[in-house]
Motif scaffolding. Structure first.
Motif, PDB file in Angstrom:
ATOM      1  N   GLY A   1       0.783  -1.228   0.000  1.00  8.05           N
ATOM      2  CA  GLY A   1       0.000   0.000   0.000  1.00  8.05           C
ATOM      3  C   GLY A   1       0.812   1.274   0.000  1.00  8.05           C
ATOM      4  O   GLY A   1       0.417   2.269  -0.603  1.00  8.05           O
ATOM      5  N   ILE A   2       1.948   1.281   0.659  1.00  9.42           N
ATOM      6  CA  ILE A   2       2.749   2.502   0.737  1.00  9.42           C
ATOM      7  C   ILE A   2       3.688   2.644  -0.463  1.00  9.42           C
ATOM      8  O   ILE A   2       3.713   3.700  -1.096  1.00  9.42           O
ATOM      9  CB  ILE A   2       3.517   2.553   2.073  1.00  9.42           C
ATOM     10  N   PRO A   3       4.465   1.628  -0.837  1.00  8.05           N
ATOM     11  CA  PRO A   3       5.422   1.820  -1.943  1.00  8.05           C
ATOM     12  C   PRO A   3       4.801   1.928  -3.332  1.00  8.05           C
ATOM     13  O   PRO A   3       5.357   2.600  -4.193  1.00  8.05           O
ATOM     14  CB  PRO A   3       6.314   0.586  -1.888  1.00  8.05           C
ATOM     15  N   ALA A   4       3.662   1.278  -3.579  1.00  6.16           N
ATOM     16  CA  ALA A   4       3.101   1.257  -4.935  1.00  6.16           C
ATOM     17  C   ALA A   4       2.831   2.648  -5.497  1.00  6.16           C
ATOM     18  O   ALA A   4       3.224   2.934  -6.638  1.00  6.16           O
ATOM     19  CB  ALA A   4       1.843   0.403  -4.970  1.00  6.16           C
ATOM     20  N   PRO A   5       2.195   3.556  -4.771  1.00  2.05           N
ATOM     21  CA  PRO A   5       1.999   4.902  -5.339  1.00  2.05           C
ATOM     22  C   PRO A   5       3.316   5.622  -5.614  1.00  2.05           C
ATOM     23  O   PRO A   5       3.406   6.414  -6.561  1.00  2.05           O
ATOM     24  CB  PRO A   5       1.199   5.635  -4.266  1.00  2.05           C
ATOM     25  N   MET A   6       4.334   5.341  -4.820  1.00  2.35           N
ATOM     26  CA  MET A   6       5.640   5.960  -5.072  1.00  2.35           C
ATOM     27  C   MET A   6       6.246   5.455  -6.377  1.00  2.35           C
ATOM     28  O   MET A   6       6.786   6.236  -7.158  1.00  2.35           O
ATOM     29  CB  MET A   6       6.586   5.682  -3.910  1.00  2.35           C
ATOM     30  N   TYR A   7       6.146   4.135  -6.608  1.00  2.00           N
ATOM     31  CA  TYR A   7       6.669   3.575  -7.870  1.00  2.00           C
ATOM     32  C   TYR A   7       5.945   4.185  -9.057  1.00  2.00           C
ATOM     33  O   TYR A   7       6.568   4.640 -10.024  1.00  2.00           O
ATOM     34  CB  TYR A   7       6.461   2.057  -7.944  1.00  2.00           C
ATOM     35  N   PHE A   8       4.619   4.158  -9.009  1.00  2.00           N
ATOM     36  CA  PHE A   8       3.838   4.667 -10.131  1.00  2.00           C
ATOM     37  C   PHE A   8       4.080   6.155 -10.328  1.00  2.00           C
ATOM     38  O   PHE A   8       4.240   6.617 -11.461  1.00  2.00           O
ATOM     39  CB  PHE A   8       2.344   4.391  -9.920  1.00  2.00           C
TER      40      PHE A   8
ATOM     41  N   LEU B   1       4.961  -1.394 -15.698  1.00  2.00           N
ATOM     42  CA  LEU B   1       5.128  -1.498 -14.251  1.00  2.00           C
ATOM     43  C   LEU B   1       4.111  -2.471 -13.665  1.00  2.00           C
ATOM     44  O   LEU B   1       4.448  -3.299 -12.815  1.00  2.00           O
ATOM     45  CB  LEU B   1       4.985  -0.135 -13.581  1.00  2.00           C
ATOM     46  N   THR B   2       2.885  -2.404 -14.136  1.00  2.91           N
ATOM     47  CA  THR B   2       1.859  -3.330 -13.659  1.00  2.91           C
ATOM     48  C   THR B   2       2.250  -4.774 -13.973  1.00  2.91           C
ATOM     49  O   THR B   2       2.162  -5.655 -13.114  1.00  2.91           O
ATOM     50  CB  THR B   2       0.499  -3.001 -14.292  1.00  2.91           C
ATOM     51  N   ALA B   3       2.679  -5.016 -15.197  1.00  5.15           N
ATOM     52  CA  ALA B   3       3.106  -6.367 -15.574  1.00  5.15           C
ATOM     53  C   ALA B   3       4.357  -6.776 -14.808  1.00  5.15           C
ATOM     54  O   ALA B   3       4.495  -7.940 -14.401  1.00  5.15           O
ATOM     55  CB  ALA B   3       3.365  -6.439 -17.078  1.00  5.15           C
ATOM     56  N   GLY B   4       5.272  -5.846 -14.594  1.00  2.00           N
ATOM     57  CA  GLY B   4       6.503  -6.155 -13.856  1.00  2.00           C
ATOM     58  C   GLY B   4       6.252  -6.498 -12.402  1.00  2.00           C
ATOM     59  O   GLY B   4       6.975  -7.289 -11.808  1.00  2.00           O
ATOM     60  N   ILE B   5       5.211  -5.916 -11.814  1.00  2.06           N
ATOM     61  CA  ILE B   5       4.873  -6.241 -10.428  1.00  2.06           C
ATOM     62  C   ILE B   5       4.110  -7.557 -10.357  1.00  2.06           C
ATOM     63  O   ILE B   5       4.308  -8.360  -9.450  1.00  2.06           O
ATOM     64  CB  ILE B   5       4.052  -5.094  -9.794  1.00  2.06           C
ATOM     65  N   ARG B   6       3.257  -7.811 -11.331  1.00  3.38           N
ATOM     66  CA  ARG B   6       2.449  -9.038 -11.308  1.00  3.38           C
ATOM     67  C   ARG B   6       3.228 -10.274 -11.724  1.00  3.38           C
ATOM     68  O   ARG B   6       2.906 -11.375 -11.278  1.00  3.38           O
ATOM     69  CB  ARG B   6       1.238  -8.886 -12.215  1.00  3.38           C
ATOM     70  N   ALA B   7       4.217 -10.145 -12.590  1.00  4.59           N
ATOM     71  CA  ALA B   7       4.943 -11.314 -13.099  1.00  4.59           C
ATOM     72  C   ALA B   7       5.623 -12.111 -11.986  1.00  4.59           C
ATOM     73  O   ALA B   7       5.452 -13.338 -11.925  1.00  4.59           O
ATOM     74  CB  ALA B   7       5.947 -10.891 -14.165  1.00  4.59           C
ATOM     75  N   PRO B   8       6.390 -11.497 -11.082  1.00  2.00           N
ATOM     76  CA  PRO B   8       7.004 -12.302 -10.014  1.00  2.00           C
ATOM     77  C   PRO B   8       5.975 -12.957  -9.103  1.00  2.00           C
ATOM     78  O   PRO B   8       6.161 -14.100  -8.685  1.00  2.00           O
ATOM     79  CB  PRO B   8       7.848 -11.294  -9.223  1.00  2.00           C
ATOM     80  N   SER B   9       4.875 -12.262  -8.824  1.00  2.00           N
ATOM     81  CA  SER B   9       3.857 -12.871  -7.968  1.00  2.00           C
ATOM     82  C   SER B   9       3.195 -14.050  -8.688  1.00  2.00           C
ATOM     83  O   SER B   9       2.878 -15.059  -8.068  1.00  2.00           O
ATOM     84  CB  SER B   9       2.813 -11.849  -7.538  1.00  2.00           C
TER      85      SER B   9
END
Length: 136
Positions: A32-39, A76-84
């Motif tokens: 919840g905290i880091p995701a808005p910073m990345y985007f 970024l969305t795909a990059g976050i979802r791929a490892p999960s």
């Protein structure tokens, strides 16, 4: 070690509120905290024209490069979802191996419990013969 098939039963009732609190803390901290910073940081890279504040500092973005914005956002969305997703596949394969090994051991255990007719015949042949007694 306790095996839990239903996550609501893995935690004792006394510790359930603590478990939910720790779970929510981890979710907020790791997602919840880091995701808005990345985007925000990556979206700011797609800005073509920055506005200026009255004090002379950098203001809000006035114009984005739409192609770069789209590829950055979806990348970024795909990059976050791929490892999960990969971790999910590893987890599923581990669960399948565990349950297949468990079912095999249960089947072997069941075979040991149930004697086949051949086993009972072998046992009768190997047992010493009892002399026949006649009763009057």
């Amino acid at each position: 070690m306790t095996q839990c098939y239903n996550t609501s039963k893995c935690v004792s009732p006394e510790l359930k509120s603590l478990a939910v609190g720790v779970y929510m803390l981890l979710i907020r901290t790791l997602a919840g905290i880091p995701a808005p910073m990345y985007f925000g940081a990556l979206i700011d890279r797609t800005c073509l024209k920055w506005g200026t504040k009255l004090c002379g500092g950098r203001g809000a973005c006035r114009l984005y490069d739409t192609h770069s914005f789209r590829s950055t956002f979806l990348g970024l969305t795909a990059g976050i979802r791929a490892p999960s997703f990969l971790l999910f596949l590893v987890f599923i394969s581990m669960v399948k191996k565990k349950f297949s090994a468990r079912s095999e051991s249960e089947q072997e255990h069941g075979k040991k419990k149930l004697k086949s007719p051949e086993d009972s015949r072998k046992g009768a042949q190997e047992a010493p013969e009892i002399e026949k007694q006649t009763f009057i």
